[in-house]
Write a protein that holds these residues in place. Structure first.
Motif, PDB file in Angstrom:
ATOM      1  N   GLY A  28       0.817  -1.216   0.000  1.00 28.45           N
ATOM      2  CA  GLY A  28       0.000   0.000   0.000  1.00 28.45           C
ATOM      3  C   GLY A  28       0.847   1.260   0.000  1.00 28.45           C
ATOM      4  N   MET A  29       1.928   1.212   0.798  1.00 31.26           N
ATOM      5  CA  MET A  29       2.824   2.376   0.859  1.00 31.26           C
ATOM      6  C   MET A  29       3.495   2.608  -0.497  1.00 31.26           C
ATOM      7  SD  MET A  29       4.602   1.751   4.560  1.00 31.26           S
ATOM      8  CE  MET A  29       5.823   3.023   4.250  1.00 31.26           C
ATOM      9  N   LEU A  30       4.004   1.519  -1.080  1.00 33.04           N
ATOM     10  CA  LEU A  30       4.679   1.652  -2.365  1.00 33.04           C
ATOM     11  C   LEU A  30       3.722   2.109  -3.452  1.00 33.04           C
ATOM     12  CD1 LEU A  30       6.954  -1.529  -2.285  1.00 33.04           C
ATOM     13  CD2 LEU A  30       7.667   0.864  -2.026  1.00 33.04           C
ATOM     14  N   LYS A  31       2.493   1.565  -3.419  1.00 31.54           N
ATOM     15  CA  LYS A  31       1.507   1.967  -4.413  1.00 31.54           C
ATOM     16  C   LYS A  31       1.190   3.452  -4.295  1.00 31.54           C
ATOM     17  CE  LYS A  31      -3.134   0.956  -6.121  1.00 31.54           C
ATOM     18  NZ  LYS A  31      -4.369   0.184  -5.922  1.00 31.54           N
ATOM     19  N   SER A  32       1.060   3.913  -3.066  1.00 34.28           N
ATOM     20  CA  SER A  32       0.780   5.339  -2.843  1.00 34.28           C
ATOM     21  C   SER A  32       1.940   6.189  -3.335  1.00 34.28           C
ATOM     22  CB  SER A  32       0.529   5.586  -1.352  1.00 34.28           C
ATOM     23  OG  SER A  32       0.394   6.961  -1.098  1.00 34.28           O
ATOM     24  N   HIS A  33       3.157   5.701  -3.043  1.00 32.47           N
ATOM     25  CA  HIS A  33       4.350   6.453  -3.457  1.00 32.47           C
ATOM     26  C   HIS A  33       4.434   6.544  -4.979  1.00 32.47           C
ATOM     27  CE1 HIS A  33       8.574   7.556  -3.946  1.00 32.47           C
ATOM     28  NE2 HIS A  33       8.709   6.485  -4.723  1.00 32.47           N
ATOM     29  N   PHE A  34       4.361   5.387  -5.619  1.00 32.72           N
ATOM     30  CA  PHE A  34       4.548   5.382  -7.055  1.00 32.72           C
ATOM     31  C   PHE A  34       3.378   5.994  -7.803  1.00 32.72           C
ATOM     32  CE2 PHE A  34       7.710   2.035  -6.025  1.00 32.72           C
ATOM     33  CZ  PHE A  34       8.814   2.621  -6.637  1.00 32.72           C
ATOM     34  N   SER A  35       2.148   5.827  -7.291  1.00 31.37           N
ATOM     35  CA  SER A  35       1.008   6.410  -7.987  1.00 31.37           C
ATOM     36  C   SER A  35       1.077   7.936  -7.933  1.00 31.37           C
ATOM     37  CB  SER A  35      -0.308   5.914  -7.385  1.00 31.37           C
ATOM     38  OG  SER A  35      -0.415   6.305  -6.029  1.00 31.37           O
ATOM     39  N   SER A  36       1.472   8.519  -6.793  1.00 29.97           N
ATOM     40  CA  SER A  36       1.604   9.977  -6.685  1.00 29.97           C
ATOM     41  C   SER A  36       2.722  10.484  -7.567  1.00 29.97           C
ATOM     42  CB  SER A  36       1.855  10.372  -5.228  1.00 29.97           C
ATOM     43  OG  SER A  36       0.763  10.026  -4.412  1.00 29.97           O
ATOM     44  N   LEU A  37       3.833   9.764  -7.547  1.00 31.95           N
ATOM     45  CA  LEU A  37       4.971  10.182  -8.362  1.00 31.95           C
ATOM     46  C   LEU A  37       4.641  10.075  -9.843  1.00 31.95           C
ATOM     47  CD1 LEU A  37       7.913  11.137  -8.109  1.00 31.95           C
ATOM     48  CD2 LEU A  37       8.616   8.754  -8.328  1.00 31.95           C
ATOM     49  N   GLU A  38       4.054   8.943 -10.231  1.00 32.87           N
ATOM     50  CA  GLU A  38       3.718   8.747 -11.624  1.00 32.87           C
ATOM     51  C   GLU A  38       2.632   9.725 -12.074  1.00 32.87           C
ATOM     52  OE1 GLU A  38       3.430   7.835 -15.417  1.00 32.87           O
ATOM     53  OE2 GLU A  38       5.040   7.203 -14.064  1.00 32.87           O
ATOM     54  N   GLN A  39       1.683   9.987 -11.174  1.00 23.94           N
ATOM     55  CA  GLN A  39       0.636  10.952 -11.516  1.00 23.94           C
ATOM     56  C   GLN A  39       1.233  12.329 -11.759  1.00 23.94           C
ATOM     57  OE1 GLN A  39      -2.253  12.230  -8.474  1.00 23.94           O
ATOM     58  NE2 GLN A  39      -3.857  11.520  -9.888  1.00 23.94           N
ATOM     59  N   GLY A  40       2.160  12.730 -10.878  1.00 24.10           N
ATOM     60  CA  GLY A  40       2.810  14.027 -11.061  1.00 24.10           C
ATOM     61  C   GLY A  40       3.594  14.089 -12.354  1.00 24.10           C
ATOM     62  N   ASN A  41       4.327  13.007 -12.655  1.00 26.39           N
ATOM     63  CA  ASN A  41       5.096  12.982 -13.900  1.00 26.39           C
ATOM     64  C   ASN A  41       4.186  12.980 -15.118  1.00 26.39           C
ATOM     65  OD1 ASN A  41       7.678  12.986 -12.757  1.00 26.39           O
ATOM     66  ND2 ASN A  41       7.615  10.775 -12.385  1.00 26.39           N
ATOM     67  N   ARG A  42       3.038  12.287 -14.981  1.00 27.07           N
ATOM     68  CA  ARG A  42       2.095  12.271 -16.094  1.00 27.07           C
ATOM     69  C   ARG A  42       1.525  13.667 -16.337  1.00 27.07           C
ATOM     70  NH1 ARG A  42      -0.686   8.430 -14.467  1.00 27.07           N
ATOM     71  NH2 ARG A  42      -2.450   9.499 -13.518  1.00 27.07           N
ATOM     72  N   TYR A  43       1.162  14.351 -15.271  1.00 29.27           N
ATOM     73  CA  TYR A  43       0.684  15.736 -15.406  1.00 29.27           C
ATOM     74  C   TYR A  43       1.764  16.609 -16.069  1.00 29.27           C
ATOM     75  CZ  TYR A  43      -3.441  14.981 -12.420  1.00 29.27           C
ATOM     76  OH  TYR A  43      -4.634  14.561 -11.905  1.00 29.27           O
ATOM     77  N   LEU A  44       3.006  16.376 -15.673  1.00 28.61           N
ATOM     78  CA  LEU A  44       4.105  17.168 -16.214  1.00 28.61           C
ATOM     79  C   LEU A  44       4.236  16.941 -17.717  1.00 28.61           C
ATOM     80  CD1 LEU A  44       6.075  19.141 -14.900  1.00 28.61           C
ATOM     81  CD2 LEU A  44       7.715  17.271 -14.651  1.00 28.61           C
ATOM     82  N   ARG A  45       4.137  15.677 -18.128  1.00 30.66           N
ATOM     83  CA  ARG A  45       4.223  15.366 -19.556  1.00 30.66           C
ATOM     84  C   ARG A  45       3.063  15.976 -20.336  1.00 30.66           C
ATOM     85  NH1 ARG A  45       5.667  10.247 -17.437  1.00 30.66           N
ATOM     86  NH2 ARG A  45       3.560   9.454 -17.805  1.00 30.66           N
ATOM     87  N   GLN A  46       1.909  16.083 -19.689  1.00 30.88           N
ATOM     88  CA  GLN A  46       0.723  16.631 -20.347  1.00 30.88           C
ATOM     89  C   GLN A  46       0.685  18.157 -20.325  1.00 30.88           C
ATOM     90  OE1 GLN A  46      -2.383  14.702 -18.096  1.00 30.88           O
ATOM     91  NE2 GLN A  46      -2.293  12.802 -19.301  1.00 30.88           N
ATOM     92  N   GLY A  47       1.665  18.756 -19.681  1.00 33.38           N
ATOM     93  CA  GLY A  47       1.696  20.217 -19.589  1.00 33.38           C
ATOM     94  C   GLY A  47       0.802  20.781 -18.497  1.00 33.38           C
ATOM     95  N   LYS A  48       0.281  19.906 -17.622  1.00 31.78           N
ATOM     96  CA  LYS A  48      -0.572  20.359 -16.516  1.00 31.78           C
ATOM     97  C   LYS A  48       0.318  20.606 -15.291  1.00 31.78           C
ATOM     98  CE  LYS A  48      -4.490  17.626 -18.225  1.00 31.78           C
ATOM     99  NZ  LYS A  48      -5.440  16.517 -17.928  1.00 31.78           N
ATOM    100  N   ARG A  49       1.015  21.729 -15.338  1.00 34.38           N
ATOM    101  CA  ARG A  49       2.070  21.962 -14.344  1.00 34.38           C
ATOM    102  C   ARG A  49       1.530  22.198 -12.942  1.00 34.38           C
ATOM    103  NH1 ARG A  49       2.875  24.964 -19.448  1.00 34.38           N
ATOM    104  NH2 ARG A  49       4.522  23.832 -20.537  1.00 34.38           N
ATOM    105  N   GLU A  50       0.426  22.962 -12.826  1.00 32.88           N
ATOM    106  CA  GLU A  50      -0.145  23.200 -11.494  1.00 32.88           C
ATOM    107  C   GLU A  50      -0.589  21.894 -10.853  1.00 32.88           C
ATOM    108  OE1 GLU A  50      -1.035  24.782 -14.217  1.00 32.88           O
ATOM    109  OE2 GLU A  50      -0.784  26.959 -13.912  1.00 32.88           O
ATOM    110  N   ALA A  51      -1.223  21.039 -11.647  1.00 28.30           N
ATOM    111  CA  ALA A  51      -1.667  19.742 -11.126  1.00 28.30           C
ATOM    112  C   ALA A  51      -0.468  18.889 -10.728  1.00 28.30           C
ATOM    113  CB  ALA A  51      -2.504  19.022 -12.177  1.00 28.30           C
ATOM    114  N   ALA A  52       0.607  18.975 -11.517  1.00 22.63           N
ATOM    115  CA  ALA A  52       1.814  18.220 -11.192  1.00 22.63           C
ATOM    116  C   ALA A  52       2.387  18.691  -9.863  1.00 22.63           C
ATOM    117  CB  ALA A  52       2.843  18.388 -12.307  1.00 22.63           C
TER     118      ALA A  52
END
Length: 487
Positions: A28-52
């Motif tokens: 659960g901890m790892l999933k939370s860690h990686f999902s937040s990190l991956e979500q932020g990186n995904r937002y960054l790739r999409q140009g959604k900087r505030e969300a990232a």
């Protein structure tokens, strides 16, 4: 015995259950860690900087030592130009992980955006110490070094980038411009040629390569490149869309000038005259156009106006180590018949490292005007030795050896050899090239050839030169060599 077996079994069951429960918690901890990190990186790739930033910040709240989250957030801050916040995150990373090279890469980019170029170079260098050959760092450092005038070290960075990515055309283009700044014209030509293999329709690359060809005296190839640049230029469309776009007229005028289309260049430059954006240097350029169109009086008028406005003076004051400005001012002084001042400017340009094929022949021509024949010959001969495929010096030396009033310096046989070579190097010999060849034939006693060529020279000469051409022809018709008493 049975009791012991039961105890072991229970222990294994409870132990296994405990490990299972711990694994789920860790998952659960790892999933939370990686999902937040991956979500932020995904937002960054999409140009959604505030969300990232929001996503990375939530992860940092839970895990205040998460280096990847700080790194991602610093990248988002950079893209939003929130540079102080980005710098804070990079500083936190280097405290948590002193050997994280990406922190130095980002911090270098931040300092570059802050116009703190030396700090940018320092940070990217530290990044490269930790991660040699990281192309992003090499590229950032190279561009910054160019911006601060550290051309030789920038050239080394681009050379390494080419070694790492030999098919990346932009690296050849940038290194070519470094060579151009250093006046290494043959090397620049090679790199621009390589860049054009991948960037086929770049008017800028053709224009720069054309300029380099002109600098080494290859006028034919220069003209071809400038004509190609004109075919690809974006300024026709820009002017059609906005007829008041003075910068586009200037750019297109420069291309016309390089292609030898002097009337078209004047037409474009006149638009700047109307908009009161005519610089002294542009007046010199206009003067050269008028001169090539045979309008000598108008050319001289432009040169005099440029001189009164201190042409090249401001540029020299701003950058006293740039030899090109002294060379250009030397040309201006020559056209204004201030030959001694022209020599001083040419000499200063030479001392500063000017490498163009025009320099020594121009200084030789000035010495010739001052009747310093030995010095003129030395300049022309040295120029030919340094640039054997450039026509600039051949015509001047051939004319001197054929027409010098001082018999000690005349050599008709050598003059004829040089005049022929000049016409070989010039794709379309002009009136003055033919006139020099005629004088050389006359100096060797071949008056029939001299008369034929002198007539051709007279027919092609601009109006203000026809009287001199007629005088030369009359000498040959009397079986007399022509002596240029003005030199």
């Amino acid at each position: 015995m049975e009791d012991k077996l039961i105890a072991i079994t229970i222990g294994l069951l409870f132990g296994g259950g405990f490990l299972y429960l711990m694994s789920r918690e860790l998952y659960g901890m790892l999933k939370s860690h990686f999902s937040s990190l991956e979500q932020g990186n995904r937002y960054l790739r999409q140009g959604k900087r505030e969300a990232a930033i929001t996503s990375f910040s939530k992860l940092i709240e839970r895990q205040p030592e998460n280096v990847e989250a700080y790194l991602g957030r610093s990248s988002a801050y950079i893209q939003l130009n929130l540079l102080e916040q980005a710098l804070d995150d990079c500083n936190t990373i280097t405290r948590l992980a002193p050997h994280n090279h990406y922190a130095f890469l980002n911090r270098g980019a931040i300092y570059g955006l802050m116009d703190e170029d030396e700090k940018c170079i320092e940070e990217t260098t530290r990044c490269l110490e930790l991660k040699p050959d990281l192309q992003d760092a090499l590229r950032n450092r190279a561009y910054t070094r160019v911006r601060v005038g550290k051309i030789e070290t920038a050239l080394k960075d681009f050379s390494r980038l080419i070694e790492l990515s030999p098919f990346e055309s932009s690296y050849y283009s940038e290194r070519g411009s470094c060579f151009l700044s250093l006046q290494n014209y043959p090397e620049a030509i090679q790199d621009y040629t390589q860049a054009l293999q991948g960037i086929k329709d770049s008017w800028e690359l053709y224009s720069r390569r054309g300029y380099c060809f002109a600098k080494i005296g290859n006028e034919q190839k220069a003209k071809v490149d400038f004509e190609r640049a004109l075919e690809l230029n974006p300024f026709d469309a820009a002017i059609q869309q906005n007829p008041e776009d003075s910068s586009s007229y200037l750019q297109r005028g420069n291309l016309y000038f390089g292609a030898g289309q002097y009337q078209n260049a004047l037409n474009d430059f006149s638009k700047l005259d109307e908009s009161s954006e005519m610089s002294p240097e542009l007046l010199v350029c206009r003067g050269y156009c008028f001169l090539n169109l045979g309008e000598e009086s108008r050319a001289k008028n432009e040169y005099q106006k440029a001189h009164s406005l201190n042409a090249y003076g401001d540029a020299i004051k701003q950058d006293p180590w740039n030899p090109t400005n002294f060379l250009e001012r030397g040309f201006l002084n020559f056209y204004l018949e201030d030959y001694q001042q022209a020599i001083e400017d040419y000499t200063h340009a030479f001392k500063l490292g000017e490498q163009s094929a025009e320099l020594l022949p121009s200084r030789g021509a000035a010495y010739l005007k001052l009747h310093e024949y030995a010095k003129a010959i030395h300049e022309f001969e040295t120029a030919i030795q340094n640039h054997p495929n450039s026509p600039y010096a051949y015509n001047g030396l051939a004319w001197l050896l054929a027409t010098c009033p001082d018999e000690a310096f005349r050599d008709g046989k050598q003059s004829l050899k040089l005049a022929k070579r000049n016409c070989e190097l010039v794709p379309n010999p002009e009136w003055k090239d033919l006139g020099t060849l005629a004088a050389a034939y006359a100096a060797t006693g071949s008056f029939d050839d001299a008369i034929y060529l002198a007539k051709e020279s007279l027919a092609r000469a601009p109006e203000h030169e026809k009287a001199d051409c007629q005088t030369q022809l009359e000498h040959y018709e009397r079986n007399e060599a022509y002596l240029d008493l003005e030199t």
